[in-house]
Design a protein around this motif. Structure first.
Motif, mmCIF file in Angstrom:
data_model
loop_
_atom_site.group_PDB
_atom_site.id
_atom_site.type_symbol
_atom_site.label_atom_id
_atom_site.label_comp_id
_atom_site.label_asym_id
_atom_site.label_seq_id
_atom_site.Cartn_x
_atom_site.Cartn_y
_atom_site.Cartn_z
ATOM 1 N N UNK A 21 0.823 -1.200 0.000
ATOM 2 C CA UNK A 21 0.000 0.000 0.000
ATOM 3 C C UNK A 21 0.860 1.253 0.000
ATOM 4 N N UNK A 22 1.944 1.223 0.822
ATOM 5 C CA UNK A 22 2.824 2.382 0.868
ATOM 6 C C UNK A 22 3.513 2.605 -0.468
ATOM 7 N N UNK A 23 3.966 1.491 -1.082
ATOM 8 C CA UNK A 23 4.608 1.627 -2.393
ATOM 9 C C UNK A 23 3.638 2.210 -3.417
ATOM 10 N N UNK A 24 2.390 1.767 -3.378
ATOM 11 C CA UNK A 24 1.389 2.288 -4.309
ATOM 12 C C UNK A 24 1.100 3.757 -4.074
ATOM 13 N N UNK A 25 1.146 4.163 -2.790
ATOM 14 C CA UNK A 25 0.891 5.561 -2.462
ATOM 15 C C UNK A 25 1.979 6.455 -3.036
ATOM 16 N N UNK A 26 3.242 6.025 -2.844
ATOM 17 C CA UNK A 26 4.352 6.814 -3.367
ATOM 18 C C UNK A 26 4.348 6.831 -4.896
ATOM 19 N N UNK A 27 4.006 5.689 -5.501
ATOM 20 C CA UNK A 27 3.935 5.638 -6.965
ATOM 21 C C UNK A 27 2.868 6.589 -7.486
ATOM 22 N N UNK A 28 1.697 6.598 -6.816
ATOM 23 C CA UNK A 28 0.619 7.494 -7.221
ATOM 24 C C UNK A 28 0.986 8.950 -7.042
ATOM 25 N N UNK A 29 1.665 9.243 -5.908
ATOM 26 C CA UNK A 29 2.071 10.615 -5.654
ATOM 27 C C UNK A 29 3.055 11.109 -6.701
ATOM 28 N N UNK A 30 4.071 10.295 -6.981
ATOM 29 C CA UNK A 30 5.073 10.693 -7.973
ATOM 30 C C UNK A 30 4.459 10.809 -9.363
ATOM 31 N N UNK A 31 3.550 9.876 -9.675
ATOM 32 C CA UNK A 31 2.881 9.956 -10.974
ATOM 33 C C UNK A 31 2.024 11.202 -11.092
ATOM 34 N N UNK A 32 1.326 11.549 -9.994
ATOM 35 C CA UNK A 32 0.509 12.754 -10.001
ATOM 36 C C UNK A 32 1.349 14.010 -10.154
#
Length: 352
Positions: free
Chosen positions: A12-23
């Protein structure tokens, strides 16, 4: 037992960081697109590329009505003439420059010295030959605090959905038109003189004038701000070696039949003080050619033309004069318009 801090981060944390960086990456691309297309002129990129050279008419109209001095950067940069007229709403509504294609008018509603200073700096920074800048100053007072800083305004423009819509329309229209430059990015628009509701004009003027701080401290600060504009120009002239000409001027505040005689007295007295300030100013070596013309008490023009300034029928309200009087003022500032062109003649409006 291994320490918990060496455990791999949860999915979940990895997905959060991926989403943040992508955004953030998407936001950066979005902002970069608006900066490059620059439909509002905020970033100085408008018209520099084939894909943003020809914005559609609705984008140009929105920019001109948006009251942002930055929009006119392109028109200033691409102007083939060296005569500029800048000022507040009186300049915008009272000067019809259609008879003077050599003059570029840059003005906006409720512009103060902050906006005029920005336009002045843009003009002088963009020219590689001497320019003449006419600057209408009425009753300068202490500037109101800026709602946003230039940096905040730039960020807002870069990330605005409205800017994105204008950017997309500009790109499509520019590529469809083959990247040709628009015929006139800041077109001259003939000014109409509709009948005036003088009762409503009086109510509007009372409200507007009631917002002004006409204390001595405020007026003194306003005069210092005008002199600061002159000092800024001198700095540019000394740095570039170009001797620009700046003419600050003040026109009558209202017609003779105005119910705002107290304001008119303050207006005339302040203009006289500005004239004294400029007369006592010592230009630095290598500075610009700077002068001040006070028409607040003695209007411009011949004696018959001066009488027109006192006639309420030649004003659109108690604050704004009509294009006919603006033409008289331009003649006094620059001389008659070029041969073959007809200046706008004063046409009395319809009184009550």
């Amino acid at each position: 037992m291994p320490s918990s801090e060496h455990k791999p981060p949860p999915r979940l944390a990895r997905g959060w960081w991926t989403g943040l960086l992508g955004g953030l990456a998407l936001l950066a691309v979005w902002g970069a697109f608006n900066v490059l297309v620059d439909p509002t002129g905020e970033f100085g990129m408008s018209g520099r590329f084939r894909f943003n050279r020809n914005p559609p008419a609705e984008v140009i109209a929105a920019g001109m009505n948006g009251n942002n001095p930055a929009f006119f950067t392109r028109a200033i940069r691409e102007s083939r003439g060296d005569l500029f007229l800048i000022g507040p709403s009186r300049t915008w509504r009272g000067f019809d420059t259609c008879a003077r294609p050599d003059v570029l008018r840059v003005a906006g509603s409720a512009w103060g010295l902050r906006e005029l200073t920005r336009v002045e700096r843009t003009i002088l920074d963009e020219r590689d030959r001497p320019a003449t800048v006419l600057i209408e100053v009425g009753l300068p007072t202490t500037e109101r605090p800026a709602i946003t800083s230039p940096a905040q305004a730039a960020v807002s423009a870069a990330l605005s959905p409205r800017t994105t819509l204008f950017s997309l329309r500009t790109v499509v229209h520019s590529l469809r038109e083959g990247g040709e430059r628009p015929a006139s990015y800041a077109a001259c628009v003939p000014l109409a003189s509709p009948p005036t509701d003088w009762a409503e004009a009086e109510r509007s003027a009372r409200y507007t004038l009631g917002l002004l701080d006409t204390s001595e401290a405020s007026l003194a600060q306003g005069r210092r701000n005008v002199l600061a504009m002159a000092d800024l120009a001198d700095q540019v002239c000394r740095r570039t070696g170009l001797r620009h000409r700046l003419v600050f001027f003040t026109l009558p505040s209202s017609p003779a039949s105005s119910p705002f005689s107290d304001h008119d007295r303050v207006f005339r007295a302040n203009a006289a003080r500005m004239a004294a300030d400029f007369a006592g100013r010592t230009p630095p070596p290598g500075g610009c050619a700077i002068s001040y013309m006070n028409f607040a008490t003695a209007p411009p023009g011949s004696p018959p033309q001066q009488a027109l300034w006192r006639d309420r029928n030649n004003w659109s309200d108690y604050v704004h004069f009509t294009a006919g009087l603006g033409a008289v003022a331009l003649d006094a500032l620059l001389g008659p318009p070029p041969a073959g062109l007809t200046a706008v003649k004063p046409e009395p409006g319809v009184g009550p």
